[in-house]
Every structure is written in C-alpha cells, then in structure tokens.
Design an enzyme around this catalytic site. Structure first.
Site, PDB file in Angstrom:
ATOM      1  N   ASP A   1       0.834  -1.201   0.000  1.00 55.22           N
ATOM      2  CA  ASP A   1       0.000   0.000   0.000  1.00 55.22           C
ATOM      3  C   ASP A   1       0.866   1.247   0.000  1.00 55.22           C
ATOM      4  O   ASP A   1       1.597   1.500   0.955  1.00 55.22           O
ATOM      5  CB  ASP A   1      -0.910  -0.007   1.232  1.00 55.22           C
ATOM      6  CG  ASP A   1      -1.878   1.169   1.245  1.00 55.22           C
ATOM      7  OD1 ASP A   1      -2.066   1.794   0.185  1.00 55.22           O
ATOM      8  OD2 ASP A   1      -2.446   1.462   2.313  1.00 55.22           O
TER       9      ASP A   1
ATOM     10  N   ASP B   1      -1.894   6.319  -6.426  1.00 56.74           N
ATOM     11  CA  ASP B   1      -2.169   5.388  -5.332  1.00 56.74           C
ATOM     12  C   ASP B   1      -2.326   3.962  -5.836  1.00 56.74           C
ATOM     13  O   ASP B   1      -3.097   3.703  -6.758  1.00 56.74           O
ATOM     14  CB  ASP B   1      -3.446   5.829  -4.602  1.00 56.74           C
ATOM     15  CG  ASP B   1      -3.732   5.004  -3.355  1.00 56.74           C
ATOM     16  OD1 ASP B   1      -2.784   4.669  -2.629  1.00 56.74           O
ATOM     17  OD2 ASP B   1      -4.907   4.684  -3.119  1.00 56.74           O
TER      18      ASP B   1
END
Length: 454
Positions: free
Chosen positions: A143, A341
């Site tokens: 992440d 992201d």
C-alpha cells in the site's frame, strides 16, 4: 523511366493510403478481445520485465486471482469492491484537504506523521516476505497510502483468518519490542498507543474504522535474497473490522513517511521503488526496491509533488487525450494536483474533467449501445454479441510533457469506462497503472512510467 500501368499505380496508391489510415487508426483507437477481459482460472506465465538489475525484485500478485498465494474463500462482488474504493478515495481526499487547507499537493519537504491509515479492505496486491530468525513466510498487502507495516502475531486475541501461520515473536531470536522511551516509539506520533508492560504499542485505524493494534517491534525482514536487519513493524495482537476472506498476514507500507519500508531501507536500496501491476489477476507483476539505481531507460518522468502528509505521492495531471485529441479542460481544474495510489482501484477526476472525458469517450463509442451505470461507473456499454471491441485511446498528460498511454485494461473495466467523478483532487488508481512500471524516485523527486513492463 519505365511507365507504370494506371491500374497498378492506383492499387499502389490505395495500398499506401490504407497503410497510412491503419497507422493513424492505431494511434487513435485500440481493439480489445472480449475474451481477454475475462480472467483465467489458471496462473499464466510471467511477462514481467523489471527495468532495474539493481536492488531486489519480488513477484507481485492480485490477491483474488489464480496466481495469489492467499486465494480468498469468497470473491468480493463488483458492488462491494466499488463501495470500498469510494470510501478509500474520499478518505484520501479529506486527509489531503485537511493537511493542506484545501490547496492540494505541492512540492514540500515536510515530515509530519500520518494520522490514520487508508482503507485496508480495498487493497488488491500482495507480495511474500520472510520475517524473523528462523525466517517464516508472511504474505502481505502492499500500500502506497500507508506507512506502518504490520503482521498478525501470537498471541492474538482477535485476528482474521490467514493462509500463513501467525508470526510467533517468541520463536524468533532476532525479535525485539521497542521500549516506551525509544526514538522509534516517539516517531509513531499519533499512531503510538502508549505502553503495555514497558513495551511500545501502536494503533492504526483505517478509513472504514477497522483497527489494528499491538506491540511496535523490530526483527529481520528478508526480501528475496536481501535481508533488512531491525526492520520496524507492528506485531498485531488485536484487530477489528477486517474481512476474514482476505487471508493475508498483514500489510507492507510503501508510503513516504518515516515508518515505511521505503524510508527504512533507503540506506540499502536508495529511496526509490517501482512496481508493475498486471493487466489481469491471472498473471503476475513485480515490486522492485532500489529501482532506478542502475537505469531509468524507457521511462517518461514527471516531478513528484508532496504535501505535509508525507505518506502520499503526488503528481500534476495537466491534460487528458482521447483518440489522440486533447480535451478542452481548463488548467485550473487540475490545480490541486493528483495522488498516485496503488490501493485505489478507479481513477477519480474533478467533475469538469470527468464530464469532458466521458463525453469524448462516448462519442468514440457510438457503435455500441449504452448500458445502465454500475455504481460510480456511469459510462457503460452493451457489448453483447461482440468478440472484439474498438475504443478510442486514452492518454494522461503530466507536467514536463510526460504522456502515459493507457493499456486497454486500464481504460475499460466491467464494460464501463474505468474513471469516476469526485468533488476533491484527482486520484490515479491502480486500473490505469496496469502493465506500466511505475517508478517512485523519492530521493530524486520524480515519478516515472514505462510501458509494457508486465
């Protein structure tokens, strides 16, 4: 000079114009095989080609595909996936807005710790690492929107089911919990949770209010053939709000904050990493730490933007092209910058930019009937009876002329345009990143994109 018969000359001219037309068509349209959009049930051979021979490279897999080492008991529905995705996107936008007073991302060297994590259940890609001495395998989500890494540990009073064995700190000769007065504990900031038996405790709450908490610790982390001594991570002893179906052991934070894997390994690999997310869940990609240390050939680059939320990596999206033509979008629409992201699925654009993109894309898809929206996906088509579909190319244009032509798998998802509108800043999601090697050169202040890497 010998004369050329008129019929032969006409044939040659027609052939020439046909070649030119096909070449132009290839620049403005793509053709996608419908069958290729349906994931296979077996893992295909890797086509991944990392750019760098330096650093260390790990295989990367979609957690719900046949290549996954932690195959789920139950796959999420499209509705569930998109609902989670919207929550994550909204959370990132709120966080950046609060940190910048609504001004978006910009160039900054601020190092304020993050307050919260992002939505864990929206994450899609996993890697295998080894932790402790002797080393035990742990399959973790990656992440770029998180800093604190963690795995579930014994004893665990409340844990979700996982494919790997729970990490047992008492079985590792190199495990060490941090004391409450340690610098590492102080660095946690708002993610510090006080002391238990003189040991530092961490606490991370995600955007969906799921929580992980336990002892902040260090141990040897093995990444391929490379070892990272005294790697700082959370030893999770209690959690709430997590999904038993994800089967992962924890999370590896790739954000820009001081606790992240990238920051902790900067002395070993340099402050740079890259990944390639595969076109579909039935093929593997890769994660490289130390990417760009030997070569950046083949990349287009744009400056990396930062805010006083150092976790997130920003870029400046300046324009969008559809079918080779640049859309008429005022530059002010993108003035807040964009977040790149790995954990957000779709790309979210300001309303004005999305409306222009949707209209232009529909205009290039007139041969297909429209279909009802699917949640935030509202530019959808009916491809019934089609074996292939032809659609206009989509390219994202970033600062310094970095043009990123999206792969077909990065344009259409579930028969819809894989973009959505938002009220906040742009977020470039993982669908649009598919098949690209995305380079985060944190030390050099740049983001790079290389086509066809996996």
């Amino acid at each position: 000079m010998a004369s050329v018969p008129k019929l032969l000359l006409l044939a040659l001219l027609c052939s020439y114009h046909s070649l030119v037309a096909h070449a132009a068509d290839a620049r403005t349209h793509k053709v996608l095989d419908i069958e290729s959009m349906t994931p296979k049930t077996v893992c295909s051979e890797s086509k991944a080609v990392p750019s760098s021979t330096g650093g260390t490279t790990l295989p990367l897999h979609h957690r719900h595909g046949p290549c996954s080492p932690v195959s789920s008991k139950k796959l999420p529905t499209l509705e569930e996936m998109l609902q989670r995705d919207q929550l994550r996107a909204a959370y990132i936008q709120r966080k950046i807005s609060r940190a910048t007073g609504g001004s978006g991302v910009k160039e900054s060297n601020a190092t304020v710790p993050t307050t919260l994590g992002t939505k864990e259940n929206s994450l899609e890609y996993v890697i295998k690492v080894e932790l402790g001495s002797p080393a035990v395998t742990q399959t973790v989500l990656i992440d770029t929107g998180s800093d604190v890494s963690w795995v579930q540990c014994k004893p665990c009073t409340q844990c979700h089911d996982q494919a790997d064995s729970l990490f047992d700190p008492s079985a590792s000769s190199t495990y060490s919990p941090f004391s409450c007065g340690s610098g590492a504990c102080a660095q946690l900031g708002v993610e510090g949770a006080g002391c238990t038996s003189s040991q530092c405790q961490y606490f991370v709450q995600y955007g969906d209010e799921s929580i992980t908490t336990g002892t902040y610790s260090s141990d040897t982390l093995k990444l391929g053939s490379d070892s990272v001594k005294s790697f700082q991570f959370g030893c999770s002893h209690e959690e709430s709000g997590f999904d038993d179906d994800d089967r992962t052991a924890g999370l590896m934070g790739l954000g820009g904050g001081p606790q992240s894997l990238v920051s902790q390994t900067a002395g070993t690999f340099g402050k740079a990493f890259s990944y390639c997310l595969p076109a579909s869940s039935d093929s593997p990609g890769f994660l490289t730490l130390g990417a760009g240390t030997t070569t950046t050939s083949g990349f287009v680059k744009t400056p990396m933007l930062r805010s006083n939320q150092p976790t997130f990596y920003g870029v400046r999206l300046e324009a969008i092209r559809v079918g080779g033509k640049q859309l008429n979008i005022p530059s002010s629409v993108f003035s807040s910058g964009s977040i790149l992201d790995s954990g957000t699925v779709l790309t979210y654009l300001p309303q004005a930019a999305y409306s222009a993109l949707s209209s232009a894309f529909k205009a290039g898809m007139k041969q297909y009937p429209s279909a009802p929206p699917k949640g935030p996906l509202d530019t959808c088509f009916d491809f019934s009876g089609q074996s292939t579909i032809k659609f206009p190319t989509v390219a994202l244009v970033f600062t310094d002329g970095a043009v990123v032509n999206l792969d077909g798998s990065g344009v259409i998802v579930e028969d819809c345009l894989a973009f959505s509108a938002s009220d906040g800043l742009s977020i470039i999601g993982n669908v649009q990143q598919r098949t690209l090697e995305v380079l985060y050169d944190v030390g050099g202040g740049a983001v790079g994109f290389r086509a066809g890497a996996c």
